[in-house]
Design a protein around this motif. Structure first.
Motif, PDB file in Angstrom:
ATOM      1  N   PRO A  27      11.002 -42.525  11.008  1.00 25.27           N
ATOM      2  CA  PRO A  27      10.534 -43.805  11.812  1.00 25.27           C
ATOM      3  C   PRO A  27      10.224 -44.998  11.119  1.00 25.27           C
ATOM      4  CG  PRO A  27       9.480 -41.493  12.377  1.00 25.27           C
ATOM      5  CD  PRO A  27      10.202 -41.469  10.892  1.00 25.27           C
ATOM      6  N   GLU A  28      10.399 -45.925  11.471  1.00 30.37           N
ATOM      7  CA  GLU A  28      10.163 -47.253  10.934  1.00 30.37           C
ATOM      8  C   GLU A  28       8.612 -47.632  11.090  1.00 30.37           C
ATOM      9  OE1 GLU A  28       8.934 -51.279  10.476  1.00 30.37           O
ATOM     10  OE2 GLU A  28       8.697 -50.340  12.508  1.00 30.37           O
ATOM     11  N   GLY A  29       8.014 -47.826   9.890  1.00 28.03           N
ATOM     12  CA  GLY A  29       6.566 -48.150   9.739  1.00 28.03           C
ATOM     13  C   GLY A  29       5.677 -46.860   9.404  1.00 28.03           C
ATOM     14  N   VAL A  30       6.361 -45.719   9.294  1.00 27.91           N
ATOM     15  CA  VAL A  30       5.626 -44.553   8.906  1.00 27.91           C
ATOM     16  C   VAL A  30       5.735 -44.281   7.305  1.00 27.91           C
ATOM     17  CG1 VAL A  30       5.419 -41.956   9.414  1.00 27.91           C
ATOM     18  CG2 VAL A  30       6.153 -43.441  11.343  1.00 27.91           C
ATOM     19  N   LEU A  31       4.600 -44.541   6.760  1.00 28.46           N
ATOM     20  CA  LEU A  31       4.525 -44.630   5.367  1.00 28.46           C
ATOM     21  C   LEU A  31       3.872 -43.129   4.671  1.00 28.46           C
ATOM     22  CD1 LEU A  31       4.699 -46.244   2.753  1.00 28.46           C
ATOM     23  CD2 LEU A  31       2.323 -46.723   3.054  1.00 28.46           C
ATOM     24  N   PRO A  32       4.689 -42.389   4.084  1.00 28.64           N
ATOM     25  CA  PRO A  32       4.150 -41.134   3.459  1.00 28.64           C
ATOM     26  C   PRO A  32       3.129 -41.400   2.404  1.00 28.64           C
ATOM     27  CG  PRO A  32       6.297 -41.768   2.676  1.00 28.64           C
ATOM     28  CD  PRO A  32       6.006 -42.633   3.707  1.00 28.64           C
TER      29      PRO A  32
END
Length: 188
Positions: free
Chosen positions: A102-107
């Motif tokens: 998903p776009e915008g989901v930073l690990p």
């Protein structure tokens, strides 16, 4: 002192006194130019609390289990940095449409076995998600770990996380926005 300031002080104290696996010492904080470079590369802003962690406490190396990932460059233990890992996950999601990232989901933290704690940078407060790639399909690989980053940090400080040996309730709600957030073509 605000509640967030108190939380940052507690996190800083814990960060000075503990070291996750593979980290010989707490790294120096990043500078504002690094945060700006990260946000420009990502194409979206980081949540304010996440930015404060990197600017005021350290460039990773603190937090639950393996600790917070460094922002731009890998760790001494060989863990990847958050921004390059996000870009790699987005790229691999374009190659395998059954497993989109998903776009915008930073690990932000690696749990081992491909699992990551991630911050939804598009949500208010930065919802923390668990990515569990050992599921049968991508729809069942995303869970809500905490409603926001502050709650996630407090859970770690209180030793109440699902990853603690003493914690026996590991049921997490599936992330309901996964398909909505991955339905559009991926651009990053």
């Amino acid at each position: 002192m605000t509640e967030i300031e108190q939380l940052l002080e507690k996190v800083a104290e814990e960060a000075r006194n503990t070291r996750p696996w593979g980290w010989p010492s707490l790294p120096d904080p990043v500078d504002t130019a690094s945060v700006s470079r990260a946000e420009a590369t990502l194409g979206f802003p980081l949540p304010a609390l996440l930015t404060a962690l990197y600017l005021r406490i350290g460039d990773g190396g603190f937090g639950p289990e393996y600790g917070l990932l460094p922002l731009l460059e890998g760790s001494p233990s060989g863990e990847p940095a958050a921004v390059p890992q996000y870009l790699a996950n987005r790229k691999s999601g374009r190659k395998d449409p059954d497993w989109p990232w998903p776009e915008g989901v930073l690990p932000i933290s690696h749990w081992g076995c491909g699992m990551y704690a991630c911050v939804d940078c598009r949500s208010l407060g930065g919802t923390v998600l668990l990515f569990e790639p050992n599921a049968d399909e991508a729809d069942h690989a995303w869970y809500v770990d905490a409603p926001d980053l502050a709650t996630w940090l407090r859970t770690w400080l209180d030793r109440n996380g699902w990853y603690e040996e003493s914690h026996d309730d590991t049921d997490m709600a599936p992330w309901p926005e996964f398909r909505i957030r991955t339905a559009a073509p991926q651009a990053s």
